[in-house]
Design a protein around this motif. Structure first.
Motif, PDB file in Angstrom:
ATOM      1  N   GLU A  27      35.165 -55.555   2.267  1.00 46.01           N
ATOM      2  CA  GLU A  27      33.818 -56.120   2.295  1.00 46.01           C
ATOM      3  C   GLU A  27      32.881 -55.176   3.043  1.00 46.01           C
ATOM      4  O   GLU A  27      33.222 -54.671   4.109  1.00 46.01           O
ATOM      5  CB  GLU A  27      33.811 -57.482   2.990  1.00 46.01           C
ATOM      6  N   ARG A  29      28.881 -55.162   4.344  1.00 48.60           N
ATOM      7  CA  ARG A  29      27.659 -55.933   4.506  1.00 48.60           C
ATOM      8  C   ARG A  29      26.487 -54.980   4.682  1.00 48.60           C
ATOM      9  O   ARG A  29      26.579 -54.011   5.426  1.00 48.60           O
ATOM     10  CB  ARG A  29      27.787 -56.884   5.688  1.00 48.60           C
ATOM     11  N   GLU A  51      33.584 -55.745  -2.174  1.00 44.77           N
ATOM     12  CA  GLU A  51      32.580 -56.802  -2.157  1.00 44.77           C
ATOM     13  C   GLU A  51      31.405 -56.344  -1.308  1.00 44.77           C
ATOM     14  O   GLU A  51      31.554 -56.065  -0.121  1.00 44.77           O
ATOM     15  CB  GLU A  51      33.148 -58.099  -1.605  1.00 44.77           C
ATOM     16  N   VAL A  53      27.699 -57.252   0.203  1.00 44.69           N
ATOM     17  CA  VAL A  53      26.926 -58.439   0.558  1.00 44.69           C
ATOM     18  C   VAL A  53      25.602 -57.999   1.173  1.00 44.69           C
ATOM     19  O   VAL A  53      25.593 -57.311   2.189  1.00 44.69           O
ATOM     20  CB  VAL A  53      27.693 -59.326   1.570  1.00 44.69           C
ATOM     21  N   ASP A  55      22.755 -59.106   3.237  1.00 45.57           N
ATOM     22  CA  ASP A  55      22.390 -60.179   4.167  1.00 45.57           C
ATOM     23  C   ASP A  55      20.883 -60.313   4.375  1.00 45.57           C
ATOM     24  O   ASP A  55      20.446 -61.146   5.158  1.00 45.57           O
ATOM     25  CB  ASP A  55      23.038 -59.934   5.546  1.00 45.57           C
ATOM     26  N   ARG A  93      25.503 -61.085  -3.584  1.00 44.88           N
ATOM     27  CA  ARG A  93      26.881 -60.660  -3.326  1.00 44.88           C
ATOM     28  C   ARG A  93      27.418 -60.105  -4.649  1.00 44.88           C
ATOM     29  O   ARG A  93      27.356 -60.789  -5.660  1.00 44.88           O
ATOM     30  CB  ARG A  93      27.702 -61.860  -2.877  1.00 44.88           C
ATOM     31  N   THR A  95      30.745 -58.053  -6.512  1.00 47.02           N
ATOM     32  CA  THR A  95      32.135 -57.635  -6.396  1.00 47.02           C
ATOM     33  C   THR A  95      32.470 -56.703  -7.553  1.00 47.02           C
ATOM     34  O   THR A  95      32.174 -57.009  -8.707  1.00 47.02           O
ATOM     35  CB  THR A  95      33.078 -58.859  -6.431  1.00 47.02           C
TER      36      THR A  95
END
Length: 127
Positions: A27, A29, A51, A53, A55, A93, A95
């Protein structure tokens, strides 16, 4: 001759596909002007579920052109990469599945020069 060639192609084993069920989850961010983590370590040939993300309430991108060009991504995952980057809408998000490329250090940065200059950059290290 054609029949023999056709038979040989049918009898050849299919290329091994990664077992995505056992792929390692990574992941990343995107927040402020940083990627967390700023350094991603992978093994060449390793199956990865990446993944991303966002924010933030602003669009961001994860640009790793050399990495994405060298990695093996299935068709629908490859379609997420445009001009070496994955763009994320605010709060999005994304993936993607991939097989890590040959060993090397690959730069990650924002596709926007100002964001990259302010620190939105990192590295992918493949061993």
């Amino acid at each position: 001759m054609r029949i023999a060639l056709a038979f040989a192609l049918l009898a050849a084993p299919a290329l091994a596909q990664p077992d995505w069920g056992t792929a390692r989850d990574v992941e990343v961010r995107l927040s402020g002007f940083q990627y967390t983590p700023p350094r991603i370590e992978l093994q060449s040939g390793e199956a990865i579920t990446l993944e991303l993300v966002n924010d933030l309430a602003a669009a961001r991108s994860f640009q790793a052109g050399r990495f994405f060009a060298a990695a093996d991504l299935p068709g629908r995952d490859r379609a997420r990469v445009r001009d070496g980057a994955i763009r994320l809408a605010p709060g999005e998000r994304v993936t993607v599945r991939l097989v890590a490329p040959a060993p090397g250090t690959y730069e990650i940065r924002s596709a926007r020069i100002l964001q990259a200059a302010l620190g939105l950059r990192g590295r992918i290290v493949v061993r």
